[in-house]
Design an enzyme around this catalytic site. Structure first.
Site, PDB file in Angstrom:
ATOM      1  N   ASP A 140       0.807  -1.229   0.000  1.00 39.81           N
ATOM      2  CA  ASP A 140       0.000   0.000   0.000  1.00 39.81           C
ATOM      3  C   ASP A 140       0.842   1.282   0.000  1.00 39.81           C
ATOM      4  O   ASP A 140       0.337   2.355  -0.313  1.00 39.81           O
ATOM      5  CB  ASP A 140      -0.942   0.021   1.216  1.00 39.81           C
ATOM      6  CG  ASP A 140      -1.831  -1.206   1.292  1.00 39.81           C
ATOM      7  OD1 ASP A 140      -2.037  -1.854   0.249  1.00 39.81           O
ATOM      8  OD2 ASP A 140      -2.305  -1.524   2.396  1.00 39.81           O
ATOM      9  N   MET A 182      -5.634  -2.886  -5.119  1.00 41.12           N
ATOM     10  CA  MET A 182      -5.595  -2.785  -3.650  1.00 41.12           C
ATOM     11  C   MET A 182      -5.016  -1.433  -3.218  1.00 41.12           C
ATOM     12  O   MET A 182      -4.817  -0.539  -4.039  1.00 41.12           O
ATOM     13  CB  MET A 182      -4.768  -3.924  -3.073  1.00 41.12           C
ATOM     14  CG  MET A 182      -5.485  -5.251  -3.078  1.00 41.12           C
ATOM     15  SD  MET A 182      -4.460  -6.508  -2.279  1.00 41.12           S
ATOM     16  CE  MET A 182      -5.654  -7.826  -2.057  1.00 41.12           C
ATOM     17  N   GLU A 235      -9.308   0.219  -4.292  1.00 40.16           N
ATOM     18  CA  GLU A 235     -10.386  -0.434  -3.526  1.00 40.16           C
ATOM     19  C   GLU A 235     -11.020   0.522  -2.510  1.00 40.16           C
ATOM     20  O   GLU A 235     -12.158   0.340  -2.104  1.00 40.16           O
ATOM     21  CB  GLU A 235      -9.853  -1.680  -2.816  1.00 40.16           C
ATOM     22  CG  GLU A 235      -8.753  -1.374  -1.798  1.00 40.16           C
ATOM     23  CD  GLU A 235      -8.156  -2.609  -1.142  1.00 40.16           C
ATOM     24  OE1 GLU A 235      -8.578  -3.732  -1.440  1.00 40.16           O
ATOM     25  OE2 GLU A 235      -7.237  -2.420  -0.311  1.00 40.16           O
ATOM     26  N   HIS A 284      -5.249 -10.508  -4.960  1.00 36.04           N
ATOM     27  CA  HIS A 284      -3.991 -10.943  -4.349  1.00 36.04           C
ATOM     28  C   HIS A 284      -2.890 -11.260  -5.353  1.00 36.04           C
ATOM     29  O   HIS A 284      -1.766 -11.561  -4.942  1.00 36.04           O
ATOM     30  CB  HIS A 284      -4.257 -12.128  -3.423  1.00 36.04           C
ATOM     31  CG  HIS A 284      -4.997 -11.714  -2.195  1.00 36.04           C
ATOM     32  ND1 HIS A 284      -6.361 -11.517  -2.194  1.00 36.04           N
ATOM     33  CD2 HIS A 284      -4.562 -11.401  -0.946  1.00 36.04           C
ATOM     34  CE1 HIS A 284      -6.738 -11.129  -0.983  1.00 36.04           C
ATOM     35  NE2 HIS A 284      -5.673 -11.041  -0.218  1.00 36.04           N
ATOM     36  N   LEU A 285      -3.195 -11.160  -6.655  1.00 30.74           N
ATOM     37  CA  LEU A 285      -2.099 -11.271  -7.635  1.00 30.74           C
ATOM     38  C   LEU A 285      -1.063 -10.202  -7.342  1.00 30.74           C
ATOM     39  O   LEU A 285       0.131 -10.384  -7.557  1.00 30.74           O
ATOM     40  CB  LEU A 285      -2.637 -11.085  -9.063  1.00 30.74           C
ATOM     41  CG  LEU A 285      -3.481 -12.237  -9.608  1.00 30.74           C
ATOM     42  CD1 LEU A 285      -4.102 -11.841 -10.938  1.00 30.74           C
ATOM     43  CD2 LEU A 285      -2.621 -13.481  -9.765  1.00 30.74           C
TER      44      LEU A 285
HETATM   45  O1  F6P Z   1      -2.430  -4.014   3.310  1.00 25.31           O
HETATM   46  C1  F6P Z   1      -2.202  -4.841   2.209  1.00 25.31           C
HETATM   47  C2  F6P Z   1      -3.480  -5.313   1.609  1.00 25.31           C
HETATM   48  O2  F6P Z   1      -3.210  -6.134   0.489  1.00 25.31           O
HETATM   49  C3  F6P Z   1      -4.470  -4.209   1.237  1.00 25.31           C
HETATM   50  O3  F6P Z   1      -4.121  -3.556   0.045  1.00 25.31           O
HETATM   51  C4  F6P Z   1      -5.761  -4.969   1.202  1.00 25.31           C
HETATM   52  O4  F6P Z   1      -6.853  -4.126   1.462  1.00 25.31           O
HETATM   53  C5  F6P Z   1      -5.592  -5.955   2.302  1.00 25.31           C
HETATM   54  O5  F6P Z   1      -4.212  -6.111   2.530  1.00 25.31           O
HETATM   55  C6  F6P Z   1      -6.184  -7.307   2.021  1.00 25.31           C
HETATM   56  O6  F6P Z   1      -6.008  -8.108   3.152  1.00 25.31           O
HETATM   57  P1  F6P Z   1      -6.422  -9.642   3.201  1.00 25.31           P
HETATM   58  O7  F6P Z   1      -5.390 -10.407   2.417  1.00 25.31           O
HETATM   59  O8  F6P Z   1      -6.359  -9.969   4.660  1.00 25.31           O
HETATM   60  O9  F6P Z   1      -7.775  -9.779   2.599  1.00 25.31           O
END
Ligand code: F6P
Length: 380
Positions: A140, A182, A235, A284-285
């Site tokens: 982030d 993200m 997001e 998550h990619l």
């Molecule tokens: O803080 C990193 C991050 O990938 C954010 O960008 C995202 O909102 C969050 O973690 C997602 O978290 P999780 O993998 O727990 O769903």
């Protein structure tokens, strides 16, 4: 004299965690120190203690390997945040148990790789008496007191690759495509990838948008003969006057999970313009896979600096990249205030100079950047 140091990875994973572990363990080896890795994040500090010595051969291939060989967690007894980023104090008995176990192992320092939440836990451990050093991790890029967190550059590269691919299919089908990325409450990934990937509209949490502005941009492009449009939506982006969009289960000891704004924006664009519109959620990619070359060198320098700080016994600090220097700051100065994209910053201005819309150009009567939002859930 040979010393022993500990290392753990907290919070969500990201590219480069293993590269930092490697740099720490290698630099320690050349000081004749041993490195012990705690498994499963901060939970590894609790009884039964879950840690193991990292041998030199364990470091093979770590520079480019994604994830974390130590495992990680962002919930459970050490969860530092709930809801909309509210700080939670880890119970004293947990902190004291962690301190006790740490001391039993005879380690001189604990290097914690983590984002704002994990560094908040690291600070609480430090205040309990654990000699902690922090390393700023998160895709982030929202940690104060450093120019860049590791993992961010790799996430941006992933988003740019996605945009390149979406570009050709959007153009072929004369569609609007919305890419949701993200970043939580910061628009760094969206803004940086949007510029590098040639997006036409970038929606970020720091600049609430309105649909009239987005539609106007699409129409302007049509007039210029561009029959497709790429939109990047962070997001945490939200329409002016609306809440953040969350998905999945929220509440309890969990931080709200953002997500779903891309689909909402795509559906509204299709309704208002009549243009076929699709959404792609990168998810998550962005966090998986290995680090880019830039991240590899940043991770390596962060790891080496962390070991230097241990040698200087400069505990309670976080390594900080302040180009051209690798320096340090008190962890307390880096946590609790997220570094976000300033609406008038050069990055935003450069994008606007290219004609990129932030979805706020038609904002008559709106106090554009002073809109506060609350979290509401849209999906179960
Ligand atoms: O803080 C990193 C991050 O990938 C954010 O960008 C995202 O909102 C969050 O973690 C997602 O978290 P999780 O993998 O727990 O769903």
């Amino acid at each position: 004299m040979s010393e022993k140091i500990g290392i753990l990875t907290g919070g969500g994973d990201c590219p480069g965690l293993n590269a930092v572990i490697r740099a720490v363990a290698k630099a320690a080896t050349y000081k004749d120190w041993d490195t012990y890795g705690f498994l499963g994040g901060f939970e590894g500090l609790l009884s039964p203690v879950n840690c193991r010595k990292l041998e030199y051969r364990d470091l093979d291939g770590l520079l480019l390997r994604g994830g974390t060989i130590l495992g990680t967690s962002n919930r459970g007894r050490f969860a530092a945040k709930t809801g909309h980023g509210q700080i939670r104090r880890v119970p004293d008995e947990i902190l004291l148990e962690a301190k006790h176990n740490f001391e039993q192992l005879g380690l001189i320092a604990l290097i914690c790789l983590g984002g704002d939440g994990s560094l908040t836990i690291a600070q609480q451990l430090y205040e309990t008496g654990v000699p902690v050093i922090g390393v700023p991790k998160t895709i982030d890029n929202d940690i104060s007191a450093t120019m860049m967190t590791f993992g961010f550059e790799s996430a941006v590269a992933c988003a740019v690759d996605a945009l390149d691919r979406l570009h050709t299919t959007a153009e072929s089908h004369r569609r609007v495509i919305v890419l949701e990325v993200m970043g939580r409450y910061a628009g760094w990934i969206a803004a940086t990838a949007g510029i590098a990937g040639g997006a036409d509209v970038i929606l970020i949490p720091e600049i609430p948008f309105n649909y009239d502005s987005i539609v106007s941009k699409i129409q302007e492009r049509e007039l210029r003969g561009k029959t497709f449009t790429l939109v990047v939506a962070a997001e945490g982006a939200r329409e002016y006057g609306s809440d953040f969009i969350t998905s999945g289960r929220t509440g309890g000891d969990r931080e709200a999970r953002l997500g779903g704004i891309g689909a909402i924006v795509a559906s509204e664009i299709e309704k208002r313009t009549g243009k076929e519109t699709r959404v792609c959620v990168l998810g998550h990619l962005q966090r998986g896979g290995g680090p880019t070359a830039a991240d590899r060198q940043l991770c390596t320098r962060y790891g080496i600096k962390a070991v230097q700080l241990v040698a200087e016994r400069k505990f309670g600090t976080m390594v900080s990249w302040c180009p051209p220097d690798m320096t340090d700051v008190p962890i307390s100065e880096a946590i609790g205030k997220l570094r976000t994209v300033q609406p008038e910053c050069e990055l935003v201005q450069a994008a606007r100079a290219l004609g990129i819309s932030f979805g706020d150009e038609i904002a008559a009567g709106l106090d554009r950047y002073n809109d506060t939002a609350v979290v509401s859930s849209t999906a179960g």
